[in-house]
Design an enzyme around this catalytic site. Sequence first.
Site, short mmCIF file in Angstrom:
data_model
loop_
_atom_site.label_atom_id
_atom_site.label_comp_id
_atom_site.label_asym_id
_atom_site.label_seq_id
_atom_site.Cartn_x
_atom_site.Cartn_y
_atom_site.Cartn_z
N ARG A 196 70.54 34.63 -118.23
CA ARG A 196 70.88 36.04 -118.21
C ARG A 196 71.26 36.49 -119.62
O ARG A 196 71.71 35.69 -120.44
CB ARG A 196 72.04 36.30 -117.25
CG ARG A 196 71.77 35.86 -115.82
CD ARG A 196 73.01 36.06 -114.94
NE ARG A 196 72.76 35.66 -113.55
CZ ARG A 196 72.99 34.45 -113.06
NH1 ARG A 196 73.47 33.49 -113.86
NH2 ARG A 196 72.74 34.17 -111.80
N LYS A 220 77.60 32.98 -113.47
CA LYS A 220 78.40 33.76 -112.54
C LYS A 220 79.40 32.87 -111.82
O LYS A 220 79.10 31.72 -111.50
CB LYS A 220 77.49 34.46 -111.52
CG LYS A 220 76.70 35.62 -112.09
CD LYS A 220 75.93 36.34 -110.98
CE LYS A 220 75.23 37.57 -111.50
NZ LYS A 220 74.50 38.29 -110.44
N HIS A 290 66.29 40.85 -118.23
CA HIS A 290 66.17 40.32 -116.87
C HIS A 290 64.71 40.19 -116.48
O HIS A 290 64.34 39.31 -115.68
CB HIS A 290 66.91 41.23 -115.88
CG HIS A 290 67.53 40.47 -114.75
ND1 HIS A 290 68.59 39.60 -114.93
CD2 HIS A 290 67.23 40.41 -113.42
CE1 HIS A 290 68.93 39.06 -113.78
NE2 HIS A 290 68.11 39.53 -112.84
N ARG A 293 63.67 36.93 -117.65
CA ARG A 293 64.18 35.91 -116.72
C ARG A 293 63.24 35.80 -115.52
O ARG A 293 62.90 34.69 -115.08
CB ARG A 293 65.59 36.30 -116.29
CG ARG A 293 66.27 35.39 -115.26
CD ARG A 293 67.71 35.85 -115.09
NE ARG A 293 68.35 35.34 -113.91
CZ ARG A 293 68.99 34.17 -113.82
NH1 ARG A 293 69.03 33.39 -114.88
NH2 ARG A 293 69.59 33.79 -112.72
N HIS A 316 71.16 30.00 -109.60
CA HIS A 316 71.31 30.70 -108.33
C HIS A 316 72.16 29.86 -107.38
O HIS A 316 71.91 28.66 -107.21
CB HIS A 316 69.95 30.95 -107.68
CG HIS A 316 69.16 32.03 -108.35
ND1 HIS A 316 67.78 32.14 -108.24
CD2 HIS A 316 69.55 33.06 -109.14
CE1 HIS A 316 67.36 33.18 -108.93
NE2 HIS A 316 68.41 33.76 -109.48
N TYR A 325 60.56 34.48 -106.18
CA TYR A 325 59.53 34.22 -107.19
C TYR A 325 58.30 33.55 -106.59
O TYR A 325 57.22 33.64 -107.16
CB TYR A 325 60.11 33.38 -108.33
CG TYR A 325 61.26 34.08 -109.01
CD1 TYR A 325 61.05 35.25 -109.74
CD2 TYR A 325 62.56 33.61 -108.89
CE1 TYR A 325 62.09 35.91 -110.34
CE2 TYR A 325 63.61 34.27 -109.49
CZ TYR A 325 63.38 35.42 -110.21
OH TYR A 325 64.42 36.08 -110.80
#
Length: 344
Positions: A196, A220, A290, A293, A316, A325
């Site tokens: 990110r 995150k 993004h 990404r 993730h 994806y």
Amino acid sequence: MREAVDDFADHLARVRNRSAHTVRAYVTDLVSLLDHAVRMGCADLSELDLTALRSWLAKQRTMGAARTSLARRAASARAFSAWAHRAGLLPTDVAAALASPRAHRELPTVLRADQAAALMDAPRRAEERAPGDADSGPNEAAGTDSGRQPRTPPDSGTGHTPDGGAEHASDGPAVEEAVLLRDRLLLELLYGTGVRVSEACGLDLTDVDHARRVVRVLGKGGRERAVPYGVPAQRALDGWLGRGRPALAGPGSGSALLLGARGGRLNPTTARRIVAGYAEAAGLPRTTPHGLRHSAATHLLEGGADLRAVQELLGHSSLASTQIYTHVSVERLRTAYRQAHPRA
């Protein structure tokens, strides 16, 4: 009620370890909800009920809120209700039965492999065309009306720059070269690792393992992961550390890997402008960090990478986030089939 909002925000930040952006979004939703409840006659937090919650969401819907926004606001309400019940502020978890619309998930737009390669090459082309004139001034949009490559890169450090600095204006060509080297590394990191933009800008010098070609990323929720990078990124890193960073570094640089024109840590907003500028100058579709990404993940899967491995690389927490994806890859295959097969 204000005290409850403050306590909930503190719970999200300290206990749940949510980012400042997430806390801000939850608090904004909660203030809107409680304001609506008061208008409906709820004089005290304990009087909040499911009817008020549903009425609030219905009002948001009539005001044109998207399904994704409604789903997030419902999640905010459920999180607050569960916390308030545990804290003794609500007699029951009133939002436990609150339904929310299933968000329609659009497939992300990704660059083709050749388009990504063109974007990675954009800083080098800018360096070849740069006249080395310190008075030429930066082009913050990183493009011209004619679509040609800008004379100076975004955030060039000469004159007024996107991050507000002019400390290196007298250095001229040296700073222009440094910024081009920085931009090249930024693009290589974003696409080469799929991190990110906030993660890339948050990297420190000590987060780079040169021997193993791995960067340590804090993602995150404070989750740390190791992400490998390739030979092109290593070359960009060597050039930046050898010739670029020393030209921009100053007292406020600290251990930041990527620097802005004033010598401080590169801001994600400036990084987004840099990516968009080079994409525009290269004649590519509108591109964001993004988007790079998304492109990295899609190209990994198209190249045969395991879905679990891609999940680990992207950081993730749920495999469902990564599975989008696979749909992108299938849709691209379907499009190619329709365009190329005579019996499509």
